[in-house]
Design an enzyme around this catalytic site. Structure first.
Site, PDB file in Angstrom:
ATOM      1  N   THR A 125      71.920  34.694  53.512  1.00 46.27           N
ATOM      2  CA  THR A 125      71.740  33.756  52.291  1.00 46.27           C
ATOM      3  C   THR A 125      72.263  34.378  51.257  1.00 46.27           C
ATOM      4  OG1 THR A 125      69.344  33.526  53.406  1.00 46.27           O
ATOM      5  CG2 THR A 125      69.547  33.180  50.798  1.00 46.27           C
ATOM      6  N   ILE A 140      72.723  39.322  52.798  1.00 45.17           N
ATOM      7  CA  ILE A 140      72.914  38.802  51.478  1.00 45.17           C
ATOM      8  C   ILE A 140      74.446  38.397  51.102  1.00 45.17           C
ATOM      9  CG2 ILE A 140      72.719  39.217  49.077  1.00 45.17           C
ATOM     10  CD1 ILE A 140      70.109  38.699  50.226  1.00 45.17           C
ATOM     11  N   LYS A 141      74.803  37.129  50.758  1.00 41.23           N
ATOM     12  CA  LYS A 141      76.216  36.810  50.654  1.00 41.23           C
ATOM     13  C   LYS A 141      76.429  37.235  49.190  1.00 41.23           C
ATOM     14  CE  LYS A 141      78.113  33.366  53.075  1.00 41.23           C
ATOM     15  NZ  LYS A 141      78.439  32.190  53.493  1.00 41.23           N
ATOM     16  N   LEU A 142      77.750  37.624  48.999  1.00 37.43           N
ATOM     17  CA  LEU A 142      78.245  37.619  47.695  1.00 37.43           C
ATOM     18  C   LEU A 142      79.702  37.489  47.786  1.00 37.43           C
ATOM     19  CD1 LEU A 142      76.295  41.267  47.312  1.00 37.43           C
ATOM     20  CD2 LEU A 142      75.987  39.590  45.868  1.00 37.43           C
TER      21      LEU A 142
END
Length: 316
Positions: free
Chosen positions: A95, A131-133
């Site tokens: 996400t 967690i997508k960054l």
């Protein structure tokens, strides 16, 4: 002989690059990845309407301020879609943090913690979340902080070797080096098509994979952004590959042998000193393709985030 998708699964962990539940149920990937563009697309599917309604109801309990309600609805919608996807896969959902925070380390950390808390409050443990960054210097530093807190990260919009090196040195869980978007740039620049084995995106991921394995970095390499199955098959053996449903369908329909192209050398060479911020910027900016594509990717995700917010605002 089994089809190419079945053979690929024996060499590489196959991940579905979609927010659409039906596609995930059909192809039964290990993991799934989403991004602001995929969330926007999913939000327009009729079966997701109840998730939008539930997200709006949640946001209204959190704040009376409309701008805050829009933010909270978008965050909860991404989490609600993630929760639905997790019912159909054994592994993890990725996400993404709001792309507008790509140059804000503290803001990215805060947003990531908020998304993880939303998942945790719904009974989803950290070992099922990535967690997508964006792979900016600030995004990589945010991931370094989050990893130490037990929040695993997926560093995306990765186009340069400098980005890949910095991610490994920060100890991030996983990177998503892009293939198709790199090829797009060179195709436009040189005005020609590329065979899979000479595809600049394929060569980029191959170089990163071999470097990580040579120095024993544990960061997972997950090739992303494919334009055709030729690119995918040239990366057979990569740790993971995240593939859109249309290309999963092509692989499933294709017959013929899949050959392992990437092999873990299990190296333990002495690692170079970690890059400084100045070295990172210098190396990254030597690659005009990477500079253009990183900025463009962030802008485009921000545009789709804005479209999602406008859609939500109209429903509040």
């Amino acid at each position: 002989m089994s089809n190419k998708l079945e053979q690929l699964r024996k060499l590489t962990t196959v991940v579905a690059d979609t927010g659409e539940i039906d596609a995930i149920k059909k192809y039964q990937p290990e993991d799934a990845t989403t991004n602001p563009s995929l969330i926007l697309k999913a939000a327009q599917i009729a079966e997701y309407a109840p998730l939008i309604d539930a997200s709006i109801e949640y946001a209204k309990t959190q704040s009376d301020d409309k701008a805050q309600q829009i933010q909270d609805t978008c965050d909860m919608l991404a989490v609600n879609i993630g929760k639905e996807i997790l019912k159909t896969i054994p592994g993890r959902i990725s996400t993404e943090v709001d792309a507008r925070l790509s140059y804000d380390m503290e803001g990215s950390v805060a947003k990531a913690r908020q998304l993880v808390k939303m998942y945790n409050d719904a009974g989803i443990t950290n070992d099922r979340i990535l967690i997508k960054l964006a792979s900016t210097w600030e995004g990589i530093r945010a991931a370094e902080i989050l990893e130490k807190e037990g929040i695993n990260c997926n560093l995306t919009l990765l186009f340069s070797f400098a980005q890949a090196r910095a991610c490994a040195e920060a100890g991030v869980f996983l990177i998503s080096p892009f293939v198709g978007r790199i090829m797009d740039w060179y195709k436009a620049k040189e005005g020609r098509d590329f065979e899979a084995q000479e595809d600049p995106g394929v060569l980029s991921v191959t170089k990163i994979y071999n470097y990580y394995k040579e120095y024993g970095y544990k960061t997972v390499v997950m090739g992303a952004s494919f334009r055709n199955i030729g690119e995918i098959l040239e990366l057979a053996g990569c740790d993971r590959l995240t593939i859109a449903p249309a290309l999963l369908a092509e692989l499933e329909a294709a017959e013929g042998e899949v050959v392992e192209k990437l092999v873990d050398s299990k190296g333990a060479a002495e690692r170079p000193a970690a890059m400084t911020h100045a070295e990172f910027l210098w190396e990254h900016n030597q690659d005009p393709m990477a500079v253009e594509k990183l900025a463009e990717g962030i802008r485009n995700f921000a545009v789709d985030q804005g479209k999602l917010e406008a859609m939500i605002a109209a429903k509040l």
